[in-house]
Scaffold this motif. Structure first.
Motif, PDB file in Angstrom:
ATOM      1  N   TRP A 192     -40.950  -0.955 -16.666  1.00  0.00           N
ATOM      2  CA  TRP A 192     -40.413   0.124 -17.513  1.00  0.00           C
ATOM      3  C   TRP A 192     -39.026  -0.187 -18.084  1.00  0.00           C
ATOM      4  O   TRP A 192     -38.486   0.585 -18.868  1.00  0.00           O
TER       5      TRP A 192
ATOM      6  N   ASP B  83     -46.850  11.136 -22.654  1.00  0.00           N
ATOM      7  CA  ASP B  83     -47.677  11.540 -21.525  1.00  0.00           C
ATOM      8  C   ASP B  83     -49.050  10.881 -21.562  1.00  0.00           C
ATOM      9  O   ASP B  83     -49.982  11.298 -20.867  1.00  0.00           O
TER      10      ASP B  83
ATOM     11  N   THR C 219     -42.623   4.900 -20.239  1.00  0.00           N
ATOM     12  CA  THR C 219     -41.427   5.301 -20.979  1.00  0.00           C
ATOM     13  C   THR C 219     -40.659   6.414 -20.271  1.00  0.00           C
ATOM     14  O   THR C 219     -39.457   6.566 -20.479  1.00  0.00           O
ATOM     15  N   GLU C 220     -41.332   7.195 -19.441  1.00  0.00           N
ATOM     16  CA  GLU C 220     -40.660   8.282 -18.717  1.00  0.00           C
ATOM     17  C   GLU C 220     -40.654   8.041 -17.205  1.00  0.00           C
ATOM     18  O   GLU C 220     -40.494   8.978 -16.425  1.00  0.00           O
ATOM     19  N   HIS C 221     -40.803   6.789 -16.801  1.00  0.00           N
ATOM     20  CA  HIS C 221     -40.870   6.495 -15.370  1.00  0.00           C
ATOM     21  C   HIS C 221     -39.653   7.013 -14.607  1.00  0.00           C
ATOM     22  O   HIS C 221     -39.786   7.561 -13.520  1.00  0.00           O
ATOM     23  N   GLU C 222     -38.493   6.834 -15.167  1.00  0.00           N
ATOM     24  CA  GLU C 222     -37.263   7.205 -14.451  1.00  0.00           C
ATOM     25  C   GLU C 222     -36.859   8.659 -14.662  1.00  0.00           C
ATOM     26  O   GLU C 222     -35.967   9.158 -13.972  1.00  0.00           O
ATOM     27  N   THR C 223     -37.522   9.343 -15.578  1.00  0.00           N
ATOM     28  CA  THR C 223     -37.121  10.733 -15.869  1.00  0.00           C
ATOM     29  C   THR C 223     -38.230  11.743 -15.598  1.00  0.00           C
ATOM     30  O   THR C 223     -37.991  12.944 -15.682  1.00  0.00           O
ATOM     31  N   ARG C 224     -39.421  11.290 -15.254  1.00  0.00           N
ATOM     32  CA  ARG C 224     -40.558  12.199 -15.066  1.00  0.00           C
ATOM     33  C   ARG C 224     -40.298  13.152 -13.900  1.00  0.00           C
ATOM     34  O   ARG C 224     -39.977  12.731 -12.796  1.00  0.00           O
ATOM     35  N   GLN C 225     -40.454  14.439 -14.146  1.00  0.00           N
ATOM     36  CA  GLN C 225     -40.220  15.465 -13.127  1.00  0.00           C
ATOM     37  C   GLN C 225     -41.515  16.000 -12.513  1.00  0.00           C
ATOM     38  O   GLN C 225     -41.524  16.443 -11.375  1.00  0.00           O
TER      39      GLN C 225
END
Length: 476
Positions: free
Chosen positions: A216, A30, A437-443
């Motif tokens: 990413w 984050d 690192t969380e571009h595709e999974t960030r909620q």
């Protein structure tokens, strides 16, 4: 430097190759920085150009990555870099780092024949995305120079890689191109039409351009010989990475501020906004067409503000901790003392102003007055960037200029009908990169702390009138 020790879980290493300094930071997913190591970016004198010492940088990177891996659970590594930086490589990263020709330092002066020869083939502003900048800026111009000096090396090369993607290839063995670096004044990319610029096909450079992947994208693990060399306790995945200012902007986009106009301050004042109409991006004022990590067009405005600030501040500033002061600012305004652009070799947003910078009116009498004048000048340059980009709503300021609180206050006071916020954290590039690192999974939106500038304690109307006079006198 250690910033935090109370973290757990997989972490990200961000390898940031700046023009003068290199950093390897460890961050949480984050964007919280845990530890940073730094190293001066070495350049070597050579013929026909000064070049960056990639071999020494690689050695430092591996040594530092080994050190940090022993202290932290590093799962991914993301390379980032300044613009105007590219490397011509062969097909084997283990052969002299894969370098086919030394990487040109973009502050290297150009031979007249290269400057004129490139200008004749560079194409339209709309196609290349930026004006002709100083010295050896622009990867396309660097590649053209290499082609003129060493045509056989260029003919035999495998790829031409923007600098973050060079490091991604060196570390993973996978070669890709990437939107933000191609759009960082490279002249290789048409950001509006999201395609390679015409010069790429006209010079038969398409064969040197690997496929495009987003910043990413995971390329794979650290190459086996390198993993063995650092004796990492776990496998480290390498991401594509991107342009430093663009990944700083991504930090705000990841926080949900998709329409923000961001102005970052340092050696350059860099303004970026996705809301700027492309027809407002003015070649004559040194503006640029950049891209965000998704390839979307971003309007850009550039002024070498840090060096302008230093010129006004003077040589006696080293070690002096005097802060700019609103009362001193009022005194300068009342005397009509102004710093007018541009002191350096770059016009910035003021065509024809290079090397014409001057302090007009009664000169500063004390260091406190000179410091306040330098901060006031920086604020006016920042407003010029904001106005050029057509920003009407939220503007966020970050970077080194915020070390003096009056800077943000002046900018906010000169934008009375719009919101101005600032971010005091100094690791925006590393934080933005880590968020990939969380571009595709960030909620949920990524956390970010923004603050409002303090109210101006002087005469706001007098400040705004002064700014209007400054704007008028700044046009040569």
């Amino acid at each position: 430097m250690s910033l935090s020790t109370s973290v757990s879980g997989p972490l990200t290493a961000v390898f940031d190759t700046g023009k003068t300094n290199i950093k390897l930071s460890v961050a949480t997913v984050d964007g919280q920085i845990v530890e940073t190591l730094s190293f001066a970016n070495p350049t070597l004198q050579g013929q026909p150009w000064q070049y960056h010492d990639l071999r020494t940088i690689a050695s430092w990177l591996l040594k530092s990555l080994a050190e940090l891996s022993r202290r932290h659970d590093i799962a991914t590594l993301i390379p980032v870099a300044h613009g105007a930086a590219g490397v011509l490589v062969v097909d084997d990263p283990d052969r002299n780092g894969g370098v086919a020709l030394p990487m040109i330092d973009y502050e290297q002066d150009l031979p007249l024949s290269i400057r004129e020869g490139y200008a004749a083939i560079a194409g339209s502003f709309h196609d290349r995305g930026s004006a002709m900048m100083l010295q050896a800026t622009h990867q396309a111009r660097q590649l053209y120079w290499q082609e003129q000096v060493a045509p056989r090396a260029v003919a035999d090369a495998r790829w031409y890689l923007c600098l973050p993607q060079y490091w991604a290839w060196y570390l993973s063995g996978k070669a890709v191109s990437e939107y933000t670096m191609l759009s960082a004044q490279s002249h290789l990319w048409n950001a509006v039409e999201q395609r390679f610029a015409d010069i790429v096909d006209k010079r038969d450079w398409r064969r040197l351009m690997p496929p495009i992947a987003p910043a990413w994208h995971r390329l794979g693990p650290l190459r086996a010989p390198l993993a063995k060399a650092i004796d990492a306790p776990r496998e480290i995945d390498i991401l594509v990475g991107g342009h430093d200012s663009s990944l700083n902007l991504y930090r705000y986009h990841a926080a949900g501020l998709t329409d923000v106009c961001l102005v970052s301050t340092g050696t350059w004042i860099v303004g970026m906004s996705t809301e700027t109409p492309t027809e407002n991006v003015d070649e004559q004022r040194g503006m640029a067409l950049n891209s965000d990590v998704t390839g979307r067009v971003v309007g850009g405005a550039l002024i070498m503000g840090g060096r302008e600030y230093a010129q006004v501040l003077g040589d006696d500033a080293c070690g002096n901790d005097v802060s700019a002061d609103a009362a001193v600012c009022q005194r300068l305004i009342a005397r009509d003392t102004m710093a007018l652009p541009s002191f350096g070799d770059d016009d910035g947003l003021f065509p024809g102003s290079a090397r014409r910078g001057a302090i007009t009116g009664p000169p500063p009498e004390t260091f406190a007055e000179r410091k306040t004048l330098a901060v006031l000048y920086s604020a006016l340059l920042t407003i010029e960037c904001i106005d050029a980009l057509g920003a009407r709503d939220l503007v966020v300021l970050d970077g080194t200029a915020l070390t003096d609180p009056l800077f943000a206050t002046l900018v906010a006071t000169l934008r009375p009908d719009s919101q101005t916020l600032y971010n005091l954290e100094s690791y925006g590039v590393a934080a933005g990169a880590a968020l990939l690192t969380e571009h595709e999974t960030r909620q949920e939106p990524a956390p970010i702390t923004l603050e409002s500038p303090s109210p101006y304690t002087g005469d706001a109307d007098a400040l705004r009138a002064y700014a209007e006079r400054w704007k008028h006198r700044s046009r040569p």
